[in-house]
Motif scaffolding. Structure first.
Motif, PDB file in Angstrom:
ATOM      1  N   ILE A   6      -5.394   7.633  -2.270  1.00 17.82           N
ATOM      2  CA  ILE A   6      -4.503   8.076  -1.072  1.00 17.82           C
ATOM      3  C   ILE A   6      -3.507   9.124  -1.951  1.00 17.82           C
ATOM      4  O   ILE A   6      -3.258  10.218  -1.356  1.00 17.82           O
ATOM      5  N   GLY A   7      -3.167   8.786  -3.274  1.00 18.08           N
ATOM      6  CA  GLY A   7      -2.330   9.527  -3.997  1.00 18.08           C
ATOM      7  C   GLY A   7      -2.691  10.828  -4.192  1.00 18.08           C
ATOM      8  O   GLY A   7      -2.333  11.867  -3.979  1.00 18.08           O
ATOM      9  N   ILE A  27      -2.359  -3.564  -8.329  1.00 15.77           N
ATOM     10  CA  ILE A  27      -1.744  -2.373  -7.268  1.00 15.77           C
ATOM     11  C   ILE A  27      -2.869  -2.370  -6.090  1.00 15.77           C
ATOM     12  O   ILE A  27      -3.839  -2.769  -6.225  1.00 15.77           O
ATOM     13  N   HIS A  28      -2.450  -1.513  -5.091  1.00 20.66           N
ATOM     14  CA  HIS A  28      -3.110  -1.528  -3.807  1.00 20.66           C
ATOM     15  C   HIS A  28      -4.586  -0.672  -4.318  1.00 20.66           C
ATOM     16  O   HIS A  28      -4.109   0.487  -4.732  1.00 20.66           O
ATOM     17  N   ALA A  76       0.851  -1.146  -0.192  1.00 13.57           N
ATOM     18  CA  ALA A  76      -0.036   0.031  -0.191  1.00 13.57           C
ATOM     19  C   ALA A  76       0.786   1.238   0.007  1.00 13.57           C
ATOM     20  O   ALA A  76       0.454   2.389  -0.758  1.00 13.57           O
ATOM     21  N   LEU A  77       1.944   1.148   0.931  1.00 11.91           N
ATOM     22  CA  LEU A  77       2.873   2.241   0.764  1.00 11.91           C
ATOM     23  C   LEU A  77       3.502   2.729  -0.321  1.00 11.91           C
ATOM     24  O   LEU A  77       3.615   3.652  -1.092  1.00 11.91           O
ATOM     25  N   ARG A  78       4.142   1.455  -1.003  1.00  7.80           N
ATOM     26  CA  ARG A  78       4.676   1.794  -2.306  1.00  7.80           C
ATOM     27  C   ARG A  78       3.630   2.219  -3.377  1.00  7.80           C
ATOM     28  O   ARG A  78       4.019   3.243  -4.191  1.00  7.80           O
ATOM     29  N   ASP A  79       2.709   1.678  -3.441  1.00  6.80           N
ATOM     30  CA  ASP A  79       1.763   2.101  -4.576  1.00  6.80           C
ATOM     31  C   ASP A  79       1.076   3.504  -4.189  1.00  6.80           C
ATOM     32  O   ASP A  79       1.016   4.248  -5.351  1.00  6.80           O
ATOM     33  N   SER A  80       0.907   3.788  -3.048  1.00  5.68           N
ATOM     34  CA  SER A  80       0.301   5.193  -2.778  1.00  5.68           C
ATOM     35  C   SER A  80       1.530   6.437  -3.163  1.00  5.68           C
ATOM     36  O   SER A  80       1.201   7.141  -3.623  1.00  5.68           O
ATOM     37  N   ARG A  81       2.668   5.729  -2.913  1.00  2.96           N
ATOM     38  CA  ARG A  81       3.806   6.986  -3.223  1.00  2.96           C
ATOM     39  C   ARG A  81       3.986   6.986  -4.545  1.00  2.96           C
ATOM     40  O   ARG A  81       4.112   8.170  -5.354  1.00  2.96           O
ATOM     41  N   SER A  94      -4.698   2.924  -3.144  1.00  2.00           N
ATOM     42  CA  SER A  94      -3.466   3.831  -3.276  1.00  2.00           C
ATOM     43  C   SER A  94      -3.961   4.994  -4.513  1.00  2.00           C
ATOM     44  O   SER A  94      -3.293   5.865  -4.204  1.00  2.00           O
TER      45      SER A  94
END
Length: 263
Positions: free
Chosen positions: A113-114, A106-107, A7-12, A110
Motif C-alpha cells: 500500500i505504501g 507490521i501489517h 493497517a492505516l498506521r503502518d501504511s502511513r 502496508s
C-alpha cells in the motif's frame, strides 16, 4: 489495536518511507519525468508544424496540435512515472529490506500500500508538472467547466492507480531493478501506438483495432472530451472498464507474489 487502525498506521509509515526515498534519490524520478516533457517539446517545436498540418489541415495553427497532443502526453507521463515504482519495488525485494519487514510486527499489506499510494502521488505530481509546461507553451482549455476539470483529474488519478498496481506486480516478478525497468517499458511503448500523437483513423487498417482498444486510447479520448469538448462516446466506459480490470489484475498479481516465500 484493531486491524484497521494498525493497517492505516503502518501504511502511513511505509508511504512516508517511500516518499523520503524518492526525495533522497531523485535522479530516477527526474529521468522518467523528462521523457514526456522532452517529447512534448519535440512534437510541438520540431514536428508541430508538419503534424498540425497533417491532422487539422494546411495553414492550421500550431496551438491546435498542442491541444490535441497534451492529453496523450499526460497519460504517457503516468506510464513513464510508474516505471520508477516497479524499480523501487524490485530493489526492496532484492536488497533484503522486505525480509526484514517480514520479521516485524507490521501489517503485511502496508508495504504494498505504501508503494502504491506513493506511486500514485508521484504520478499526479508529474502530471501537474507536465501540465504546467504545456500551459506555458500554449495549451488552453477554455471550454472545460470546473466539474470537467475535476473529472479529468479523477480520471488521471484512477488511471495512475491502475498502472501503479501493474508496476508493483512487475517489480515483484523481476529478479533485479534493471529487469524491472525493462519489463515496465510497455507502459511507455503503448502510448506511442495509441491516439496520443496521430488519430487512429490515420493508421493502417489492420492496426487500427489494436490502437483503438488498448488501455491508453480510450483514456486519451475521454480526457480530450473533458478538456477540449470533443465527443467521448463509448470511450468513457471503456476507460473505466480498463482501469477496473488493470487495478484488479495488478492487485491480485502483486499480493500473490508478495505472499510467496522470499526468493
Amino acid at each position: 489495536m484493531s486491524s484497521l487502525p494498525l493497517a492505516l498506521r503502518d501504511s502511513r509509515t511505509m508511504l512516508r518511507r517511500n516518499l523520503l526515498h524518492a526525495r533522497r534519490y531523485p535522479s530516477l524520478t527526474l529521468n522518467l519525468l523528462l521523457t514526456p516533457v522532452m517529447l512534448l517539446l519535440l512534437f510541438v517545436y520540431v514536428f508541430g508544424g508538419a503534424m498540425s498540418a497533417g491532422i487539422t489541415g494546411a495553414g492550421a495553427d500550431r496551438s491546435q496540435y498542442i491541444a490535441y497532443l497534451v492529453p496523450g502526453l499526460l497519460l504517457m507521463t503516468i506510464g513513464s512515472t510508474t516505471i520508477g515504482t516497479a524499480v523501487s519495488v524490485s530493489m526492496d525485494m532484492t536488497e533484503g529490506i522486505i525480509a526484514r519487514f517480514r520479521t516485524l510486527a507490521i501489517h503485511r499489506g502496508s508495504v504494498l500500500i505504501g508503494h502504491v499510494v506513493g506511486g500514485v502521488l508521484q504520478c499526479v505530481t508529474s502530471v501537474l508538472l507536465v501540465g504546467a509546461v504545456a500551459v506555458a507553451i500554449g495549451f488552453r482549455s477554455t471550454d472545460a467547466t470546473a466539474l470537467e476539470w475535476l473529472a479529468a483529474l479523477g480520471l488521471l488519478t484512477l488511471f495512475a492507480l491502475a498502472l501503479t498496481w501493474i508496476a508493483v506486480g512487475m517489480g515483484l516478478s523481476s529478479p533485479n531493478a534493471e529487469a524491472a525497468s525493462n519489463n515496465a517499458m510497455p507502459l511507455i511503448f503503448l502510448p506511442l501506438i495509441s491516439s496520443a500523437f496521430v488519430p487512429v483513423d490515420a493508421m493502417p487498417g489492420w492496426f487500427q483495432p489494436i490502437a483503438q482498444y488498448q488501455p491508453f486510447t480510450p483514456a486519451i479520448e475521454t480526457l480530450r472530451g473533458l478538456l477540449l469538448g470533443t465527443s467521448i462516446g463509448h470511450n468513457g466506459w471503456l476507460t473505466l472498464a480498463w482501469c477496473l480490470a488493470l487495478t484488479t489484475l495488478g492487485y491480485r498479481w502483486s499480493t500473490t507474489l508478495f505472499d510467496r516465500e522470499p526468493r
